[in-house]
Motif scaffolding. Structure first.
Motif, PDB file in Angstrom:
ATOM      1  N   GLN A 155      -6.409  -7.063  26.005  1.00  0.00           N
ATOM      2  CA  GLN A 155      -5.977  -6.499  27.498  1.00  0.00           C
ATOM      3  C   GLN A 155      -4.961  -5.549  27.492  1.00  0.00           C
ATOM      4  OE1 GLN A 155      -3.647 -10.114  29.378  1.00  0.00           O
ATOM      5  NE2 GLN A 155      -5.166  -9.802  31.049  1.00  0.00           N
ATOM      6  N   GLU A 156      -5.174  -4.891  28.680  1.00  0.00           N
ATOM      7  CA  GLU A 156      -4.217  -3.734  28.867  1.00  0.00           C
ATOM      8  C   GLU A 156      -3.653  -3.836  30.427  1.00  0.00           C
ATOM      9  OE1 GLU A 156      -4.566   0.698  27.436  1.00  0.00           O
ATOM     10  OE2 GLU A 156      -5.886   0.335  29.139  1.00  0.00           O
ATOM     11  N   ARG A 157      -2.384  -4.242  30.424  1.00  0.00           N
ATOM     12  CA  ARG A 157      -1.889  -4.379  31.952  1.00  0.00           C
ATOM     13  C   ARG A 157      -1.097  -3.161  32.144  1.00  0.00           C
ATOM     14  NH1 ARG A 157      -1.158  -9.124  29.705  1.00  0.00           N
ATOM     15  NH2 ARG A 157       1.198  -8.954  29.726  1.00  0.00           N
ATOM     16  N   PHE A 158      -1.165  -2.579  33.439  1.00  0.00           N
ATOM     17  CA  PHE A 158      -0.404  -1.432  33.692  1.00  0.00           C
ATOM     18  C   PHE A 158       0.894  -1.842  34.285  1.00  0.00           C
ATOM     19  CE2 PHE A 158      -4.654   0.571  32.683  1.00  0.00           C
ATOM     20  CZ  PHE A 158      -3.933   1.584  31.951  1.00  0.00           C
ATOM     21  N   THR A 159       2.093  -1.088  34.218  1.00  0.00           N
ATOM     22  CA  THR A 159       3.234  -1.365  34.710  1.00  0.00           C
ATOM     23  C   THR A 159       3.793  -0.204  35.462  1.00  0.00           C
ATOM     24  OG1 THR A 159       4.693  -0.829  32.829  1.00  0.00           O
ATOM     25  CG2 THR A 159       4.132  -3.005  33.206  1.00  0.00           C
ATOM     26  N   GLU A 160       4.874  -0.217  36.011  1.00  0.00           N
ATOM     27  CA  GLU A 160       5.355   1.091  36.845  1.00  0.00           C
ATOM     28  C   GLU A 160       5.564   2.134  35.684  1.00  0.00           C
ATOM     29  OE1 GLU A 160       8.589   0.576  39.447  1.00  0.00           O
ATOM     30  OE2 GLU A 160       7.549  -1.068  40.711  1.00  0.00           O
ATOM     31  N   THR A 161       6.246   1.779  34.679  1.00  0.00           N
ATOM     32  CA  THR A 161       6.485   2.856  33.550  1.00  0.00           C
ATOM     33  C   THR A 161       5.608   2.959  32.587  1.00  0.00           C
ATOM     34  OG1 THR A 161       7.750   1.103  32.522  1.00  0.00           O
ATOM     35  CG2 THR A 161       8.942   2.515  34.004  1.00  0.00           C
ATOM     36  N   GLY A 162       4.469   2.276  32.458  1.00  0.00           N
ATOM     37  CA  GLY A 162       3.819   2.401  31.337  1.00  0.00           C
ATOM     38  C   GLY A 162       2.718   1.076  31.195  1.00  0.00           C
ATOM     39  N   ALA A 163       2.495   0.428  29.957  1.00  0.00           N
ATOM     40  CA  ALA A 163       1.491  -0.559  30.002  1.00  0.00           C
ATOM     41  C   ALA A 163       2.202  -1.547  28.828  1.00  0.00           C
ATOM     42  CB  ALA A 163       0.122   0.061  29.497  1.00  0.00           C
ATOM     43  N   THR A 164       1.625  -2.707  29.395  1.00  0.00           N
ATOM     44  CA  THR A 164       1.483  -3.652  28.292  1.00  0.00           C
ATOM     45  C   THR A 164       0.358  -4.159  27.622  1.00  0.00           C
ATOM     46  OG1 THR A 164       3.517  -4.756  29.575  1.00  0.00           O
ATOM     47  CG2 THR A 164       2.632  -6.119  27.818  1.00  0.00           C
ATOM     48  N   LEU A 165       0.121  -4.207  26.246  1.00  0.00           N
ATOM     49  CA  LEU A 165      -1.037  -4.387  25.763  1.00  0.00           C
ATOM     50  C   LEU A 165      -1.082  -5.785  25.002  1.00  0.00           C
ATOM     51  CD1 LEU A 165      -1.289  -1.020  23.676  1.00  0.00           C
ATOM     52  CD2 LEU A 165      -2.041  -1.653  25.975  1.00  0.00           C
ATOM     53  N   THR A 166      -2.063  -6.522  25.001  1.00  0.00           N
ATOM     54  CA  THR A 166      -2.006  -7.796  24.246  1.00  0.00           C
ATOM     55  C   THR A 166      -3.108  -7.290  23.123  1.00  0.00           C
ATOM     56  OG1 THR A 166      -1.883  -8.961  25.972  1.00  0.00           O
ATOM     57  CG2 THR A 166      -2.799 -10.175  24.287  1.00  0.00           C
ATOM     58  N   VAL A 167      -2.525  -7.615  21.938  1.00  0.00           N
ATOM     59  CA  VAL A 167      -3.517  -6.974  20.671  1.00  0.00           C
ATOM     60  C   VAL A 167      -3.673  -8.196  19.603  1.00  0.00           C
ATOM     61  CG1 VAL A 167      -3.743  -5.159  19.129  1.00  0.00           C
ATOM     62  CG2 VAL A 167      -2.643  -4.718  21.322  1.00  0.00           C
ATOM     63  N   ASP A 168      -4.877  -8.151  18.993  1.00  0.00           N
ATOM     64  CA  ASP A 168      -5.023  -8.773  17.866  1.00  0.00           C
ATOM     65  C   ASP A 168      -4.790  -7.983  16.522  1.00  0.00           C
ATOM     66  OD1 ASP A 168      -5.254 -11.339  19.118  1.00  0.00           O
ATOM     67  OD2 ASP A 168      -7.771 -11.215  19.064  1.00  0.00           O
ATOM     68  N   PHE A 169      -3.596  -8.366  15.636  1.00  0.00           N
ATOM     69  CA  PHE A 169      -3.491  -7.629  14.310  1.00  0.00           C
ATOM     70  C   PHE A 169      -3.940  -8.677  13.320  1.00  0.00           C
ATOM     71  CE2 PHE A 169       0.528  -4.701  15.333  1.00  0.00           C
ATOM     72  CZ  PHE A 169      -0.173  -4.449  16.224  1.00  0.00           C
ATOM     73  N   PRO A 170      -4.791  -8.083  12.192  1.00  0.00           N
ATOM     74  CA  PRO A 170      -4.933  -8.723  11.066  1.00  0.00           C
ATOM     75  C   PRO A 170      -3.680  -9.257  10.513  1.00  0.00           C
ATOM     76  CG  PRO A 170      -5.902  -6.548  10.767  1.00  0.00           C
ATOM     77  CD  PRO A 170      -5.071  -6.590  12.000  1.00  0.00           C
ATOM     78  N   GLU A 171      -3.464 -10.594  10.362  1.00  0.00           N
ATOM     79  CA  GLU A 171      -2.400 -11.219   9.716  1.00  0.00           C
ATOM     80  C   GLU A 171      -1.759 -10.418   8.434  1.00  0.00           C
ATOM     81  OE1 GLU A 171       0.913 -13.779   9.184  1.00  0.00           O
ATOM     82  OE2 GLU A 171      -0.262 -13.489  10.919  1.00  0.00           O
ATOM     83  N   ALA A 172      -2.493 -10.049   7.721  1.00  0.00           N
ATOM     84  CA  ALA A 172      -1.922  -9.440   6.451  1.00  0.00           C
ATOM     85  C   ALA A 172      -1.495  -8.157   6.593  1.00  0.00           C
ATOM     86  CB  ALA A 172      -3.607  -9.243   5.328  1.00  0.00           C
ATOM     87  N   SER A 173      -1.774  -7.622   7.532  1.00  0.00           N
ATOM     88  CA  SER A 173      -1.321  -6.137   7.776  1.00  0.00           C
ATOM     89  C   SER A 173      -0.425  -6.241   9.064  1.00  0.00           C
ATOM     90  CB  SER A 173      -2.092  -5.048   7.664  1.00  0.00           C
ATOM     91  OG  SER A 173      -3.296  -5.330   8.712  1.00  0.00           O
ATOM     92  N   ALA A 174       0.027  -7.151   9.668  1.00  0.00           N
ATOM     93  CA  ALA A 174       0.569  -7.273  11.266  1.00  0.00           C
ATOM     94  C   ALA A 174       1.889  -6.558  10.940  1.00  0.00           C
ATOM     95  CB  ALA A 174       0.677  -8.743  11.719  1.00  0.00           C
ATOM     96  N   LEU A 175       2.729  -6.717  10.103  1.00  0.00           N
ATOM     97  CA  LEU A 175       4.324  -6.139  10.075  1.00  0.00           C
ATOM     98  C   LEU A 175       4.123  -4.777   9.941  1.00  0.00           C
ATOM     99  CD1 LEU A 175       6.010  -8.885   8.144  1.00  0.00           C
ATOM    100  CD2 LEU A 175       6.349  -8.380  10.657  1.00  0.00           C
ATOM    101  N   GLN A 176       3.072  -4.144   9.065  1.00  0.00           N
ATOM    102  CA  GLN A 176       3.107  -2.981   8.822  1.00  0.00           C
ATOM    103  C   GLN A 176       2.592  -1.926  10.087  1.00  0.00           C
ATOM    104  OE1 GLN A 176       1.920  -5.307   6.855  1.00  0.00           O
ATOM    105  NE2 GLN A 176       1.469  -4.645   4.484  1.00  0.00           N
ATOM    106  N   ILE A 177       1.504  -2.734  10.792  1.00  0.00           N
ATOM    107  CA  ILE A 177       1.137  -2.120  11.861  1.00  0.00           C
ATOM    108  C   ILE A 177       2.248  -1.978  13.019  1.00  0.00           C
ATOM    109  CG2 ILE A 177      -0.796  -1.984  13.723  1.00  0.00           C
ATOM    110  CD1 ILE A 177      -2.399  -3.593  11.825  1.00  0.00           C
ATOM    111  N   ALA A 178       3.033  -3.265  13.055  1.00  0.00           N
ATOM    112  CA  ALA A 178       4.074  -3.169  14.140  1.00  0.00           C
ATOM    113  C   ALA A 178       5.140  -1.946  13.660  1.00  0.00           C
ATOM    114  CB  ALA A 178       4.613  -4.367  14.224  1.00  0.00           C
ATOM    115  N   ARG A 179       5.312  -1.915  12.441  1.00  0.00           N
ATOM    116  CA  ARG A 179       6.231  -0.704  12.074  1.00  0.00           C
ATOM    117  C   ARG A 179       5.890   0.612  12.406  1.00  0.00           C
ATOM    118  NH1 ARG A 179       6.556  -3.515   6.884  1.00  0.00           N
ATOM    119  NH2 ARG A 179       8.058  -4.997   7.215  1.00  0.00           N
ATOM    120  N   MET A 180       4.600   0.877  12.223  1.00  0.00           N
ATOM    121  CA  MET A 180       3.839   2.074  12.362  1.00  0.00           C
ATOM    122  C   MET A 180       4.106   2.296  14.065  1.00  0.00           C
ATOM    123  SD  MET A 180       0.637   3.370  13.706  1.00  0.00           S
ATOM    124  CE  MET A 180      -0.657   1.866  13.410  1.00  0.00           C
ATOM    125  N   ILE A 181       3.746   1.241  14.915  1.00  0.00           N
ATOM    126  CA  ILE A 181       4.035   1.736  16.341  1.00  0.00           C
ATOM    127  C   ILE A 181       5.459   2.061  16.737  1.00  0.00           C
ATOM    128  CG2 ILE A 181       3.678   0.422  18.702  1.00  0.00           C
ATOM    129  CD1 ILE A 181       0.790   1.315  17.322  1.00  0.00           C
TER     130      ILE A 181
END
Length: 199
Positions: A155-181
């Motif tokens: 899901q992608e919801r737009f706000t006044e300043t940007g967007a809020t994304l609801t995303v599924d990350f693979p459990e095994a690499s969730a922390l690495q992807i979060a750090r990358m973002i």
């Protein structure tokens, strides 16, 4: 655990009765009910079905003698160690009685044969993540997410300043992807990992 990559179907004629099995991946109990409703045929004699989503499962004989259809379809799912799967076996009666044993072999066998025709994929544990990002970083973040294996933007919801994304990350690499973002946005993006694991 494995599931079907996509829907598949198979038809068999057994002693003049026509059996058509349709199987497909389902993500929830509600999706399983919708799949069964969509693939049940109104003019058929019987639409017997079963589904399994984790520990939740249901099956029905739809007017066939008790224990001769739904349970056998569920056993076909379980024998192949499948999850998140629904199967509907539709029967048009051909005039020859099959008896209880014949019905059990017909329903269970047609369901199993149908499931074996489908391509199986591994079910990966996922973690729901909420990412809040500014418009200036949105294109970069969505591009990186799209190129990350196993990531799905739900899901992608737009706000006044940007967007809020609801995303599924693979459990095994969730922390690495979060750090990358966080790194590619120099800390401007907010990444919240849901502690509960789905999948």
């Amino acid at each position: 655990m494995l599931t079907l990559e996509r829907s598949t179907s198979l038809e068999q004629i057994i002693k003049k009765s026509r059996f058509v099995a349709t199987a497909g991946p389902v993500a929830s109990d509600e999706a399983a009910k919708e799949f069964i409703a969509a693939h049940s045929v109104g003019d058929a004699n019987h639409n017997c079905w079963a589904w399994r989503v984790g520990q939740s499962y249901r099956c029905t004989d739809d007017g066939e003698p008790s224990g001769t259809a739904g349970k056998l379809i569920l056993q076909a799912i379980d024998r192949l160690s499948l999850d998140n799967v629904a199967v509907v076996v539709t029967r048009w009666f051909g005039g020859v009685l099959l008896g209880s044993g014949g019905l059990m072999r017909a329903y269970g066998g047609t369901a199993a044969a149908c499931l074996r025709t489908g391509k199986l994929v591994e079910i990966l544990a996922v973690r729901e993540v909420t990412i809040t990002v500014t418009f200036s970083d949105l294109a970069l973040v969505t591009a990186r997410l799209a190129s990350s294996a196993g990531v799905q933007i739900r899901q992608e919801r737009f706000t006044e300043t940007g967007a809020t994304l609801t995303v599924d990350f693979p459990e095994a690499s969730a922390l690495q992807i979060a750090r990358m973002i966080i790194d590619i946005t120099s800390g401007r993006a907010s990444v919240v990992l849901d502690p509960s694991i789905a999948g």
